[in-house]
Design an enzyme around this catalytic site. Structure first.
Site, short mmCIF file in Angstrom:
data_model
loop_
_atom_site.label_atom_id
_atom_site.label_comp_id
_atom_site.label_asym_id
_atom_site.label_seq_id
_atom_site.Cartn_x
_atom_site.Cartn_y
_atom_site.Cartn_z
N THR A 84 6.96 -7.85 -8.63
CA THR A 84 7.73 -8.83 -9.49
C THR A 84 9.01 -9.14 -8.69
O THR A 84 9.36 -10.53 -8.92
CB THR A 84 8.00 -8.00 -10.73
OG1 THR A 84 6.80 -8.02 -11.42
CG2 THR A 84 8.75 -9.04 -11.67
N TYR A 98 4.87 -15.55 -14.36
CA TYR A 98 5.13 -15.79 -13.13
C TYR A 98 4.10 -15.33 -12.30
O TYR A 98 3.05 -14.55 -12.62
CB TYR A 98 6.50 -15.13 -12.57
CG TYR A 98 6.44 -13.56 -12.91
CD1 TYR A 98 5.96 -12.63 -12.03
CD2 TYR A 98 6.95 -13.19 -14.19
CE1 TYR A 98 5.94 -11.25 -12.15
CE2 TYR A 98 6.78 -11.87 -14.54
CZ TYR A 98 6.26 -10.74 -13.43
OH TYR A 98 6.06 -9.59 -13.88
N THR A 162 6.73 -2.54 -10.03
CA THR A 162 7.30 -1.68 -10.78
C THR A 162 6.38 -0.81 -11.30
O THR A 162 6.18 0.50 -11.88
CB THR A 162 8.39 -1.74 -11.63
OG1 THR A 162 7.73 -2.83 -12.78
CG2 THR A 162 9.71 -2.38 -11.21
N ASP A 163 4.99 -1.35 -11.40
CA ASP A 163 3.94 -0.80 -12.25
C ASP A 163 3.45 0.82 -11.81
O ASP A 163 3.25 1.44 -12.59
CB ASP A 163 2.61 -1.57 -12.30
CG ASP A 163 2.79 -2.88 -13.12
OD1 ASP A 163 3.76 -2.80 -13.98
OD2 ASP A 163 1.83 -3.58 -13.18
N LYS A 235 8.26 4.86 -15.32
CA LYS A 235 8.54 3.93 -15.94
C LYS A 235 8.23 4.17 -17.54
O LYS A 235 7.28 4.69 -17.87
CB LYS A 235 7.53 2.71 -15.41
CG LYS A 235 7.87 1.19 -16.06
CD LYS A 235 7.07 0.30 -15.20
CE LYS A 235 7.38 -1.17 -15.78
NZ LYS A 235 6.51 -2.03 -15.11
N GLU A 362 -7.83 30.75 -13.35
CA GLU A 362 -8.79 30.60 -12.33
C GLU A 362 -9.25 28.91 -11.95
O GLU A 362 -9.41 28.15 -12.98
CB GLU A 362 -10.08 31.22 -12.61
CG GLU A 362 -10.85 31.10 -11.48
CD GLU A 362 -12.35 31.99 -11.59
OE1 GLU A 362 -13.18 31.91 -11.19
OE2 GLU A 362 -12.35 32.62 -12.92
#
Length: 404
Positions: A84, A98, A162-163, A235, A362
């Site tokens: 972004t 965008y 940022t994802d 996030k 285990e």
């Protein structure tokens, strides 16, 4: 911070950038190409290009400039990967409509005012895609590129979407071998929209990197004037600019104009050189060694099909995102036992977003308060270097624990 030799700005022509955007972007990358698929990013409708022949990453460090060699300012390499922060909005008020991963990092850096008052800044366009479009093979290349750059640069800034930034940041934190500062940044609004956080985030990330204040910290994340450690950051909101938080422990510092405050540091800062640093030196393995690790989420009456499917698909490790303090359903538990008998290693975490998980057994390792997605990164790297359960368990008890 010790002065090192410097590199100039990489030169990217408009034609070269266009070629890069066509040849570099993997499936799902957001670029200015002609669209054939519509994807939803948050509340925004984002247009994705058709799949290219295959991703090509630029890992060539820019050459030196004599002017940079003579300068007394610290030098910073900004490595752009898209996201972004490099987004082109439909218009100046299109906050959520965008094309991400569109603008060249060189052009973005050149727009920043007064940057030469704090550092000599060079750029490298590693790629231009959404963060979720990068594979671990790509991150392998990115990490080695950062280390290569730090042989001559004082510090590195990496811009990403940022994802999956928290996973990219933690991968770099665990694999970059240099003690020099590495700062990762991005934005929640595209570069070209009014009121964007992109310019301020990039400027402050460069400022933080140039200051040397996070030397030996590993990788840190800087957005919204706030400095977070890579380990533990997540996030928390799809749209808000204060989305990144570090549950339980909080931020490590802030950038307030000329003032940089650091309030806590990772334990490895206080240890002798070479100690406390993760052992995951990627130069010692190949991309083919990178393990396959998945995440299985528990919920009311969750079935065991996901775990069985992951095992059938070749998963060497599985992270369970359990309810409460790591609990999973009866069917999932049965599937986990079957998988452990086949040699699959499990890490137990919580889906709650905060809190520590101590249960182990285990074939099962406690994930402490690592998020499922960051526990996956640590387990993936661990299995890429060894298949020994006790060794991996020890790495989770050291590198996976937030000692400050």
């Amino acid at each position: 911070m010790k002065k090192s030799t410097k590199h100039p700005l990489a030169v990217w022509s408009t034609a070269a950038l266009a070629a890069l955007m066509i040849s570099v972007s993997p499936v799902g990358a957001y670029t200015a190409q002609a669209a054939t698929v519509t994807e939803v990013k948050g509340t925004a409708t984002v247009v994705a290009p058709p799949a290219p022949a295959g991703p090509v990453r630029n890992t060539t460090i820019p050459p030196l400039l004599d002017a940079f060699k003579q300068s007394q300012r610290p030098n910073v390499l900004v490595i752009g990967t898209g996201g972004t922060i490099a987004g082109q909005s439909t218009d100046a008020t299109s906050f959520q409509t965008y094309r991400a991963g569109t603008l060249a990092i060189e052009d973005m850096v050149n727009e920043l005012p007064d940057k030469d008052k704090m550092a000599d800044v060079s750029t490298l366009q590693f790629g231009n895609a959404g963060s979720g479009s990068y594979t671990f093979n790509d991150l392998y290349d990115l990490s080695l590129t950062v280390d290569k750059a730090l042989e001559v640069y004082d510090s590195v800034v990496v811009t990403t979407g940022t994802d999956t930034m928290e996973e990219i940041a933690y991968f770099l934190d665990l694999t970059v071998q240099s003690d020099k500062p590495v700062v990762i940044t991005g934005a929640m609004r595209p570069w070209t929209v009014v009121g964007s956080d992109a310019q301020a985030n990039l400027y402050n990330a460069i400022k933080l990197a140039a200051s040397g204040r996070t030397e030996s910290f590993g990788t840190v994340l800087m957005l919204n004037d706030t400095i977070h450690p890579a380990r533990g950051v997540t996030k928390t909101d799809a749209n808000r600019m204060d989305t990144f938080q570090t549950p339980m422990l909080g931020a490590i510092g802030y950038v307030d104009e000329k003032t940089i405050r650091i309030y806590r540091a990772p334990k490895r800062v206080t240890l002798p050189e070479g100690e406390g640093k993760p052992v995951f030196d990627l130069s010692k393995i190949s991309k083919e060694d990178l393990a396959k690790v998945e995440i299985a989420v528990s919920y009311q009456e969750a079935g065991g099909g996901a775990i069985r499917g992951f095992v059938a698909d070749g998963a060497q490790g599985i992270v369970t995102a359990g309810t409460g303090a790591g609990g999973i359903s009866r069917d999932m538990s049965a599937a986990r036992r079957e998988a452990i008998e086949k040699g699959v290693i499990f890490v137990s975490t919580t889906r709650t977003g905060s809190g520590s998980v101590y249960s182990s057994g285990e074939g099962i390792i406690s994930g402490d308060n690592l998020s499922p997605q960051q526990a996956r990164v640590l387990l993936l790297l661990s299995l890429s270097f060894t298949k020994d359960f006790d060794t991996i368990k020890g790495w989770f008890e050291t590198y996976g624990t937030p000692e400050v």
